[in-house]
Motif scaffolding. Structure first.
Motif, mmCIF file in Angstrom:
data_model
loop_
_atom_site.group_PDB
_atom_site.id
_atom_site.type_symbol
_atom_site.label_atom_id
_atom_site.label_comp_id
_atom_site.label_asym_id
_atom_site.label_seq_id
_atom_site.Cartn_x
_atom_site.Cartn_y
_atom_site.Cartn_z
ATOM 1 N N GLY A 264 0.809 -1.209 0.000
ATOM 2 C CA GLY A 264 0.000 0.000 0.000
ATOM 3 C C GLY A 264 0.842 1.258 0.000
ATOM 4 N N TYR A 265 1.816 1.327 0.888
ATOM 5 C CA TYR A 265 2.662 2.522 0.939
ATOM 6 C C TYR A 265 3.520 2.652 -0.316
ATOM 7 N N ALA A 266 4.011 1.536 -0.840
ATOM 8 C CA ALA A 266 4.810 1.597 -2.069
ATOM 9 C C ALA A 266 3.971 2.101 -3.237
ATOM 10 N N THR A 267 2.738 1.617 -3.351
ATOM 11 C CA THR A 267 1.864 2.048 -4.446
ATOM 12 C C THR A 267 1.544 3.533 -4.338
ATOM 13 N N MET A 268 1.249 3.995 -3.145
ATOM 14 C CA MET A 268 0.956 5.417 -2.968
ATOM 15 C C MET A 268 2.187 6.265 -3.276
ATOM 16 N N GLY A 269 3.351 5.811 -2.822
ATOM 17 C CA GLY A 269 4.570 6.564 -3.081
ATOM 18 C C GLY A 269 4.875 6.686 -4.559
ATOM 19 N N LEU A 270 4.758 5.585 -5.283
ATOM 20 C CA LEU A 270 5.012 5.623 -6.723
ATOM 21 C C LEU A 270 3.997 6.501 -7.445
ATOM 22 N N ALA A 271 2.742 6.455 -6.997
ATOM 23 C CA ALA A 271 1.719 7.290 -7.629
ATOM 24 C C ALA A 271 2.018 8.776 -7.415
ATOM 25 N N LEU A 272 2.483 9.132 -6.241
ATOM 26 C CA LEU A 272 2.791 10.530 -5.959
ATOM 27 C C LEU A 272 4.004 11.009 -6.757
ATOM 28 N N LEU A 273 4.966 10.125 -6.965
ATOM 29 C CA LEU A 273 6.190 10.525 -7.662
ATOM 30 C C LEU A 273 6.064 10.447 -9.178
ATOM 31 N N LEU A 274 5.301 9.465 -9.676
ATOM 32 C CA LEU A 274 5.230 9.238 -11.115
ATOM 33 C C LEU A 274 3.915 9.691 -11.736
ATOM 34 N N GLY A 275 2.944 10.028 -10.900
ATOM 35 C CA GLY A 275 1.642 10.400 -11.432
ATOM 36 C C GLY A 275 0.799 9.166 -11.724
ATOM 37 N N GLY A 276 -0.390 9.381 -12.225
ATOM 38 C CA GLY A 276 -1.278 8.265 -12.522
ATOM 39 C C GLY A 276 -2.393 8.168 -11.500
ATOM 40 N N GLU A 277 -3.191 7.125 -11.623
ATOM 41 C CA GLU A 277 -4.393 6.971 -10.806
ATOM 42 C C GLU A 277 -4.263 5.866 -9.769
ATOM 43 N N ALA A 278 -3.049 5.448 -9.467
ATOM 44 C CA ALA A 278 -2.871 4.296 -8.591
ATOM 45 C C ALA A 278 -2.910 4.645 -7.110
ATOM 46 N N PHE A 279 -2.977 5.938 -6.773
ATOM 47 C CA PHE A 279 -2.928 6.307 -5.361
ATOM 48 C C PHE A 279 -4.077 5.668 -4.584
#
Length: 418
Positions: A293-308
């Motif tokens: 969960g934290y990894a997915t949110m972190g990547l979404a914040l850094l790379l953009g997209g709708e995965a947050f």
């Protein structure tokens, strides 16, 4: 009708009714019943547009509020009412105090649900009820935690304090007409920290028991404080960063750091084939979902997209839901004087929660028609707690059969007879 024979010697409101034998009994039952009720209403809202209670912030706030301050808080209260006396070697809390806590929890639910009808007065009463619940609980726990010479369990008190701040902030924003969602996100962070605190205590018994059952020699599990503390610190830092700067890149980096710290914590658990025993593996899965969960949110914040949103729901549907389910299974039976339940419904329920989390995360995939997947996830998630209520409600409603009293763990005589 729930299976099993219900105890009817005393009316429910009588202090001698078995439901009040130990603090976890009513609160675990409330958590198990709240989960399918609230998720069922949410699924009906998504599928048919069924009107949900009108609350400040709208349907999404109602959904998140009841997951965190309803279901989640009931499980937390039940756990600490039982765990703290055990950890501090003190007497169980009396049924009178527990009934006050249950009353405040119910009042908070009722007033929040009715706040759209009765207005700000009901919202204020909901706030006072939930703050009263947490305040009374902290007042009951604090003397025992401070009297412990090493004060090893004060983290539970700090966690309850953080939840009180989140409740106060949520209702302050709601009463002044501001969107209160940020406080729910902060409360989720506090719950993740409390999961790490509680798991470090539970896992020592469960994982070492799995090692003994598997016949592994020369291996011992230890929940090392440095790794645990590192995970808690980065979860807290991410939570603060998200609160003050939602969407900022620094929050993304801190989310990745939290994921890495949780994965680092899992190194303590790599003890060979004993990890694949059902209870150890289910608890291990909680940390895997938390890290994901934290990894997915972190990547979404850094790379953009709708995965947050996918990451957020890996924490709520996944880590939070699975942790509460497994801990209620373990503590619910042990402190009712019963041996661990080895029937198939337990791994079936845990698997339903895991699939629900993955389906809910997948619903956030770009281009996906999310509504049917959200409904599938909701049905699976609620169904797991229906299973729990079906099997455990008769236990909570009945007197102990092992000769023990109150919150005592399973008696040696019962273990020897199995």
């Amino acid at each position: 009708m729930l299976k099993g024979t219900l105890h009817r010697s005393f009316p429910l409101w009588h202090a001698a009714h078995p439901l009040w034998l130990c603090g976890f009994r009513p609160f675990f039952l409330l958590a198990a019943l709240t989960a399918p009720l609230c998720i069922g209403l949410w699924v009906a809202f998504l599928a048919t547009g069924l009107a949900l209670p009108e609350v400040a912030g709208g349907p999404f706030i109602w959904h998140a509020h009841e997951l965190i301050f309803g279901f989640g808080l009931a499980a937390v209260v039940g756990f600490v009412l039982t765990g703290i006396p055990e950890f501090t070697d003190t007497a169980a809390f009396g049924g009178g105090a527990v009934r006050w806590l249950v009353g405040l929890w119910l009042l908070g639910r009722f007033m929040f649900w009715c706040s759209g009808v009765f207005g700000p007065g009901a919202l204020l009463l909901a706030a006072l009820a939930q703050l009263g619940l947490l305040g009374l609980l902290a007042a009951m726990l604090a003397p025992r935690l401070w009297r412990d010479p090493e004060r090893r369990h004060l983290a539970f008190l700090w966690g309850l304090g953080a939840l009180m701040v989140c409740v106060a902030g949520f209702y302050a924003d709601a009463l002044r007409g501001a969107y209160p969602g940020r406080w729910l996100h902060a409360a989720l962070g506090a719950l993740m920290v409390l999961i790490v605190v509680a798991m470090s205590r539970i896992s020592m018994r469960i994982v070492n028991g799995a090692i003994d059952e598997a016949g592994v020699v020369g291996v011992q599990y230890r929940a090392r404080p440095p790794r645990r503390n590192l995970a808690m610190v980065f979860i807290a830092l991410y939570t603060v960063a998200e609160f003050w700067g939602p969407g900022d890149r620094i929050a993304g980096w801190l989310a990745l750091a939290a994921a890495a710290a949780v994965l680092h914590l899992l190194n303590d658990w790599h003890i060979g084939r004993a990890l694949f025993r059902r209870w150890a593996l289910m608890l291990y899965g909680v940390y895997v979902l938390m890290a994901a969960g934290y990894a997915t949110m972190g990547l979404a914040l850094l790379l953009g997209g709708e995965a947050f949103s996918a990451g957020r729901h890996l924490l709520t549907v996944g880590a939070l839901g699975l942790n509460i389910f497994v801990v209620m299974c373990i503590a619910g039976r042990a402190h009712c004087g019963l041996v661990p339940d080895e029937r198939r419904w337990v791994p079936v329920g845990a698997s339903m929660l895991l699939v629900a989390a993955l389906v809910r995360a997948g619903a956030a995939w770009p281009g996906t028609d999310s509504r049917p997947w959200l409904m599938v996830s909701g049905v699976l998630w609620g169904g797991a707690f229906v299973l729990y209520a079906w099997h455990m409600a008769p236990v909570f409603w009945s007197q102990r059969s092992d000769g023990g009293g109150g919150c005592d763990g399973v008696q040696v005589s019962v273990l020897l007879s199995k």
